[in-house]
Design a protein around this motif. Structure first.
Motif, short mmCIF file in Angstrom:
data_model
loop_
_atom_site.label_atom_id
_atom_site.label_comp_id
_atom_site.label_asym_id
_atom_site.label_seq_id
_atom_site.Cartn_x
_atom_site.Cartn_y
_atom_site.Cartn_z
N ASP A 172 0.85 -1.18 0.00
CA ASP A 172 0.00 0.00 0.00
C ASP A 172 0.90 1.24 0.00
OD1 ASP A 172 -1.44 2.24 1.05
OD2 ASP A 172 -2.95 0.88 1.90
N PRO A 173 0.65 2.19 -0.91
CA PRO A 173 1.56 3.36 -0.99
C PRO A 173 1.59 4.18 0.30
CG PRO A 173 -0.40 3.71 -2.36
CD PRO A 173 -0.42 2.27 -1.93
N VAL A 174 0.48 4.22 1.02
CA VAL A 174 0.48 4.99 2.28
C VAL A 174 1.45 4.34 3.26
CG1 VAL A 174 -0.92 5.73 4.25
CG2 VAL A 174 -1.87 5.85 1.93
N ASP A 175 1.41 3.02 3.34
CA ASP A 175 2.35 2.33 4.22
C ASP A 175 3.78 2.54 3.76
OD1 ASP A 175 0.21 1.40 5.64
OD2 ASP A 175 0.08 -0.51 4.53
N PHE A 176 3.96 2.49 2.45
CA PHE A 176 5.31 2.68 1.90
C PHE A 176 5.86 4.06 2.26
CE2 PHE A 176 8.25 4.16 -1.34
CZ PHE A 176 9.10 3.08 -1.52
N PHE A 177 5.05 5.10 2.05
CA PHE A 177 5.53 6.45 2.34
C PHE A 177 5.77 6.64 3.84
CE2 PHE A 177 3.13 7.94 -1.69
CZ PHE A 177 4.27 7.79 -2.47
N LYS A 178 4.92 6.01 4.64
CA LYS A 178 5.08 6.14 6.09
C LYS A 178 6.41 5.54 6.53
CE LYS A 178 1.44 4.82 8.36
NZ LYS A 178 0.56 3.97 9.18
N LYS A 179 6.68 4.37 6.00
CA LYS A 179 7.91 3.67 6.36
C LYS A 179 9.15 4.41 5.86
CE LYS A 179 9.95 -0.73 4.91
NZ LYS A 179 9.72 -2.13 5.15
N ASN A 180 9.02 5.06 4.72
CA ASN A 180 10.20 5.61 4.06
C ASN A 180 10.47 7.09 4.30
OD1 ASN A 180 11.79 3.66 2.34
ND2 ASN A 180 9.67 3.10 1.84
N TYR A 181 9.49 7.83 4.85
CA TYR A 181 9.74 9.26 5.04
C TYR A 181 10.75 9.46 6.16
CZ TYR A 181 9.09 14.21 4.46
OH TYR A 181 9.33 15.53 4.17
N VAL A 182 11.64 10.42 5.98
CA VAL A 182 12.76 10.65 6.90
C VAL A 182 12.29 10.79 8.36
CG1 VAL A 182 12.72 13.17 6.61
CG2 VAL A 182 14.88 12.02 7.17
N ILE A 219 10.40 15.87 13.64
CA ILE A 219 9.43 14.99 14.27
C ILE A 219 9.06 13.85 13.32
CG2 ILE A 219 8.50 16.86 15.69
CD1 ILE A 219 6.03 16.75 13.70
N ASP A 220 8.39 12.86 13.86
CA ASP A 220 7.90 11.73 13.06
C ASP A 220 6.53 12.11 12.48
OD1 ASP A 220 6.99 9.37 12.04
OD2 ASP A 220 7.56 8.15 13.78
N TYR A 221 6.41 12.02 11.18
CA TYR A 221 5.16 12.44 10.54
C TYR A 221 4.14 11.31 10.39
CZ TYR A 221 7.29 16.97 9.55
OH TYR A 221 7.86 18.21 9.66
N SER A 222 4.42 10.17 11.03
CA SER A 222 3.49 9.04 10.89
C SER A 222 2.08 9.39 11.36
CB SER A 222 4.00 7.83 11.68
OG SER A 222 5.25 7.44 11.17
N ASN A 223 1.98 10.19 12.42
CA ASN A 223 0.65 10.55 12.90
C ASN A 223 -0.11 11.36 11.86
OD1 ASN A 223 1.04 9.27 15.31
ND2 ASN A 223 1.76 11.12 16.37
N ALA A 224 0.61 12.27 11.22
CA ALA A 224 -0.04 13.07 10.18
C ALA A 224 -0.53 12.17 9.05
CB ALA A 224 0.93 14.12 9.65
N ILE A 225 0.30 11.18 8.71
CA ILE A 225 -0.09 10.26 7.63
C ILE A 225 -1.34 9.47 8.04
CG2 ILE A 225 0.64 8.23 6.30
CD1 ILE A 225 3.52 9.39 6.41
N ASN A 226 -1.32 8.97 9.26
CA ASN A 226 -2.48 8.20 9.74
C ASN A 226 -3.75 9.03 9.73
OD1 ASN A 226 -0.81 6.03 10.16
ND2 ASN A 226 -0.52 6.44 12.36
N GLN A 227 -3.62 10.25 10.24
CA GLN A 227 -4.83 11.08 10.33
C GLN A 227 -5.34 11.48 8.95
OE1 GLN A 227 -5.13 14.03 13.52
NE2 GLN A 227 -6.05 15.42 12.01
N GLY A 228 -4.39 11.77 8.05
CA GLY A 228 -4.80 12.12 6.68
C GLY A 228 -5.51 10.96 6.02
N ALA A 229 -4.96 9.76 6.19
CA ALA A 229 -5.56 8.57 5.58
C ALA A 229 -6.97 8.35 6.12
CB ALA A 229 -4.68 7.35 5.85
N GLU A 230 -7.14 8.63 7.39
CA GLU A 230 -8.45 8.43 7.99
C GLU A 230 -9.45 9.47 7.48
OE1 GLU A 230 -8.10 7.39 12.16
OE2 GLU A 230 -10.13 8.25 12.40
N THR A 231 -9.01 10.73 7.43
CA THR A 231 -9.88 11.80 6.93
C THR A 231 -10.34 11.49 5.50
OG1 THR A 231 -8.60 13.37 8.23
CG2 THR A 231 -10.03 14.30 6.55
#
Ligand code: FES
Ligand code: FES
Lengths: 174, 759
Positions: free
Chosen positions: B384-394, B413-425
């Motif tokens: 899944d590209p969202v998982d890929f970007f989450k894993k790979n972003y600096v 900071i770790d942007y994983s939370n932003a990714i999760n929240q965006g995906a949910e929205t």
């Protein structure tokens, strides 16, 4: 001036802008109005009303929108010589000239930060004003339709829609 | 979270009243006594030598004050390396300047252009980036053999990044479970197209005094770059409000230098504003970007190696292409934690109007071509590209080479939370059906979703220096050379000072953008307004406050650090009842000058992710953008409405829509741009707006006084590749270039032949 006036009735032109009358000599000179001049050009270069903006200068972007007899028109697509005997309102003419209080629509744009660079804003406000004159309580889709000739590259559209809807709502409650 | 008085609250822009009443003076709204109007005669040929040029008739026209050709203009050179003359004996694109005219009116100047006679010797022209580097290609510059701009560039210092070579690429490919390879291109050279065309007024007085009024995002950059090149003259640069820039009006020499030359020749102020056709046909566009890339990947989506050739089409000159390539190379690493790289850019010149800086600054152009190659690997690994970007972003602790060629370690900071929240929205989980699978089908209408990511480490770029002056009446003046180009940053820095000094917002002012009044300011670019400029502003306000307290402490018989100030009064902490106004100690003749300086820091990357849903009509090939969700983490919002404005800006400025319908159409038989008006150059109207939503997180950044970071510049950049992904998913076929016009979609579906314009 009088000399020329006597010479021919076609050599002068009178425009009514924001309630004031302005007379011009017709001609190609630096202070005259040429038959090829657009209203946008005359407003900006002869009357110093630079609130009316020119972007595309060919009827595509709406930056030059003014009201003529209450209707929104693109002033870059009209020749000045066609505008005699018409009531022209520019962005400078909105609001109360006596109290200097701005139009509620302008206030709503301030309250919603309905602009970024602000270059498109006068044109958008004039288009929205024309809509509200005709339809004081438009739907959001009607606002979109009325503004569909106005270019905004910063993408302030969403805030503009909020601002126009809020102004319409306030107007309706009064 | 701390509740601030101004920070995070919506406050009206300081310039709001001027904007809504039409009183804002953009450059073309200014007139100066005795002002002349400048015009440029432009080349009809894409590549030619000027055999002869006759200006006598034009000079004879009444009202014409100067006609300049390549023989008369000063030999100031611009671009990287310095290679662009104001006028040259050779033209390299349709629209290049051939002669300059200054006259009493615009009409006269235009008439004079028609009277200039030019004889050309046409040369063969080249437009395609790979054609241009072939041995037998027409050569644009003697000094750039093979049409390649030199790599030894110094835009960002002696080690400016010009490739990404890390680890052991062979070993990386050996470790991979599989390898994918492909070519993608983003070569539609869209125009950021601010409504206000570029413009300037220049006044050269005496032998060495120059004043320029500039519509520029960085008016002081003109001074910094050209003062010495013009013989170390006295140069005052004044910045006007800018009617949109999106990066394109940062380097202003393209329009400033002709006006300066004309003013120098006439001794009068010269206004020179591009018309819209010139703006669309003869001003800088986005870079052309094509990547042949190869990715080694593990089954779990770990990237073991990335190699590629990045072919960058810069058009007829390099305005700052090396800089954009440097930042693009840095940004590639921020999105991809990979140990082995061999990614080699080549910067190529061709015979079309040049590419220049645009919001996204090389990174958007890179992402549009690189991300789709990565997605070939994701498809194969079924990740899944969202998982890929989450894993790979600096993440904090990861290292990367930034534009200066140095190795930086992320402190962000770790942007994983932003990714999760965006995906949910967005509802990603429900809508994502797998690679090349539509989200839903309704008759001929196929919906698909896609996601893109972008971020840079420029939010803390470059030095900013600011003074904050306290006045006895309880007001503060910020001496900062920042121009207002739409972000509201001039108002936002007032909020920062008002917060530090606890002053009412209407008691805080910024000086005009005037180089005589302010320290050098490189300007609000690369999302640096909040972090870098803001950092200097805050430091200056703190310094002023410290001096104020030192002055007032004896009066209260306490230590300076025991004092507090509010609304122009000072009191002892915890005892707000006894207040003394600033003026009591400052006296009416006194002022306090605080100084603040920000030093470059590339260790705090920012972040933006965009989710898109599109609907493709498989009968007509039309792509509709249905919904956009942006997600980011800004640490602390400074002004909510200014932030959402910037986030909504992802559609414009040659952003998301450059994937759907925006393109500059070059006729490669004549070298002419075919759609240089705002009817044929497509843009999004009010009636076609997609649904737009943002998820904005506020995870405090410890390194900023208000824990904030900027994101304005980067908001459009993840968009185009997200749209490409969404369309490919909707129709089940990959498309390899932009924009996704109906002809390309129908051709991908096998319903029509290959579109004419593609190679
Ligand atoms: S300037 Fe009149 S419509 Fe664009
Ligand atoms: S606010 Fe900049 S173009 Fe509309």
């Amino acid at each position: 001036m009088t000399l020329t006036l006597e010479k021919s009735s076609h050599s002068t032109l009178t425009l009514t802008v924001n309630g004031e009358k302005h007379s011009f000599m017709l001609g190609e000179g630096p202070h005259e109005v040429a038959s090829s001049h657009t209203l946008a050009h005359t407003l900006r270069e002869r009357l110093g009303l630079t609130g009316t903006k020119i972007s595309c200068d060919n009827g595509a972007c709406g930056c030059c929108t003014v009201l003529i007899n209450g209707k929104a028109v693109q002033s870059c697509m009209l020749l000045t010589v066609e505008c005699e005997e018409k009531e022209i309102t520019t962005i400078e003419g909105l609001g109360d000239p006596v109290t200097n209080v701005i139009d509620p629509l302008q206030q709503s744009f301030i309250d919603h930060t309905a602009f970024q660079c602000g270059f498109c804003t006068p044109g958008i406000i004039m288009s929205a004003k024309a809509l509200l004159n005709e339809n004081p309580s438009p739907t959001r889709d009607e606002v979109k339709e009325a503004l569909s000739g106005n270019f905004c590259r910063c993408i302030s559209h969403y805030h503009v829609l909020d601002a126009v809807m809020a102004a319409a709502k306030k107007g309706g409650n009064q | 979270m701390k509740d601030y008085r101004f920070i995070g609250k919506s406050t009206p822009r300081k310039d709001a009243l001027d904007i809504v009443t039409g009183r804002t003076k953009f450059i073309n709204d200014l007139t100066i006594p005795n002002m002349l109007y400048g015009k440029v005669l432009r080349s009809p040929l894409p590549h030619a030598l000027i055999k002869s040029i006759d200006t006598t008739e034009a000079m004879r026209l009444q009202g014409v004050k100067a006609v300049l050709t390549y023989k008369d203009v000063p030999d100031w050179k611009a671009g990287f390396p310095h290679h662009v003359r104001i006028l040259d004996s050779k033209v390299r694109y349709v629209g290049e300047g051939v002669a300059l005219v200054a006259a009493e009116t615009e009409d006269i100047a235009e008439e004079a252009l028609r009277l200039i006679k030019v004889e050309y010797e046409p040369l063969p022209a080249v437009y395609d980036v790979e054609e241009s580097i072939k041995p037998d290609a027409p050569q644009l510059y003697d000094q750039f053999p093979g049409n390649v701009f030199p790599q030894d560039n110094v835009v960002f210092g002696p080690h400016t990044l010009n490739e990404v070579v890390i680890g052991d690429i062979e070993k990386g490919f050996e470790e991979a479970d599989f390898i994918v390879e492909g070519t993608y291109a983003y070569e539609n050279i869209p125009n950021p197209l601010p409504p206000e065309s570029p413009g300037v007024i220049a006044l050269w007085e005496g032998t060495d005094n120059l004043t320029v009024w500039l519509a520029s995002q960085g008016p002081q950059i003109f001074k910094a770059a050209f003062q010495r090149r013009m013989g170390n003259i006295n140069l005052q640069s004044l910045g006007n409000p800018v009617g949109g820039s999106y990066g394109s009006k940062y380097m202003s020499w393209q329009y400033a230098l002709p006006a300066v030359a004309l003013s120098k020749a006439t001794g009068k102020p010269v206004k020179f504003c591009y018309g819209k056709a010139e703006h669309l046909a003869a001003f800088t566009l986005r870079l052309g970007s094509r990547i042949h890339g190869k990715v080694g990947m593990k089954k779990d989506g770990t990237v073991t190696a990335l190699s590629g050739d990045w072919l960058v089409n810069s058009g007829s000159f390099s305005e700052a292409t090396q800089g954009m390539v440097a930042v693009g190379c840095g940004e590639a690493q921020l999105m991809l934690r990979c140990k082995n790289w061999s990614f080699i850019p080549k910067m190529v010149c061709t015979n079309r109007t040049a590419s220049g800086q645009v919001r996204g600054f090389g990174g958007q152009e890179l992402k549009c071509a690189l991300t789709p190659i990565l997605t070939m690997g994701m498809e194969k690994a079924d990740v899944d590209p969202v998982d890929f970007f989450k894993k790979n972003y600096v993440k904090a602790g990861d290292g990367f080479y930034w534009r200066d060629g140095d190795w930086w370690v992320c402190r962000g900071i770790d942007y994983s939370n932003a990714i999760n929240q965006g995906a949910e929205t967005f509802g990603w989980k429900e809508k994502w059906k797998g690679w090349l699978k539509p989200t839903s089908v309704n008759g001929a209408k196929y919906r698909g979703v896609g996601v893109g990511v972008h971020g840079n480490a420029d939010a803390g770029e470059d030095v900013s220096e600011v003074y904050v002056r306290l006045e006895p009446n309880g007001s503060a003046i910020i001496h900062c050379g920042i121009a207002e180009h739409g972000t509201g940053q001039r108002s936002s820095i007032c909020k920062m000072v008002a917060e530090v000094l606890q002053l009412p917002l209407d008691r805080v002012y910024v000086t005009p953008t005037d180089s005589l009044v302010n320290p050098i300011e490189i300007g609000p670019v690369g999302s640096r307004g909040t972090y870098a400029i803001g950092g200097a502003v805050i430091a200056a306000a703190e310094d002023a406050k410290r001096q104020l307290f030192e002055l007032m402490a004896p009066k209260f018989k306490v230590k300076p650090e025991d004092l507090e100030t509010e609304d122009g009064m000072v009191y002892v902490k915890g005892k707000p009842d006894k207040r003394i106004p600033w003026i009591k100690e400052m006296q009416y003749y006194g002022s306090i000058m605080g100084h603040g300086r920000f030093e470059s820091d590339f260790s705090i990357p920012n972040f933006m992710m965009i989710f898109t849903e599109v609907e493709v009509d498989t009968e007509t090939g039309k792509v509709d953008l249905i919904r956009v969700v942006g997600t980011t983490d800004v640490g602390q919002v400074i002004d909510p409405l200014s932030l959402t404005n910037q986030l909504n800006g992802c559609l414009g400025s040659a952003g998301i829509d450059s994937a759907i319908f925006e393109e500059t159409v070059l006729d490669t038989r004549l070298g002419r741009i075919m759609n240089c008006n705002m009817i044929d150059y497509k843009w999004r109207t009010f009636s076609e707006l997609p649904e737009m939503e943002h998820s904005i997180l506020e995870t405090p950044f410890p390194t900023h006084r208000f824990h904030a970071i900027g994101v304005g510049e980067i908001t459009p950049s993840p968009g185009p590749s997200a749209v490409l992904m969404a369309v490919s998913n909707a129709i089940g076929v990959r498309i390899h270039d932009y924009p996704l016009t109906p002809d390309k979609v129908l051709s991908a579906l096998g319903k029509i032949g290959s579109p004419m314009r593609r190679e």
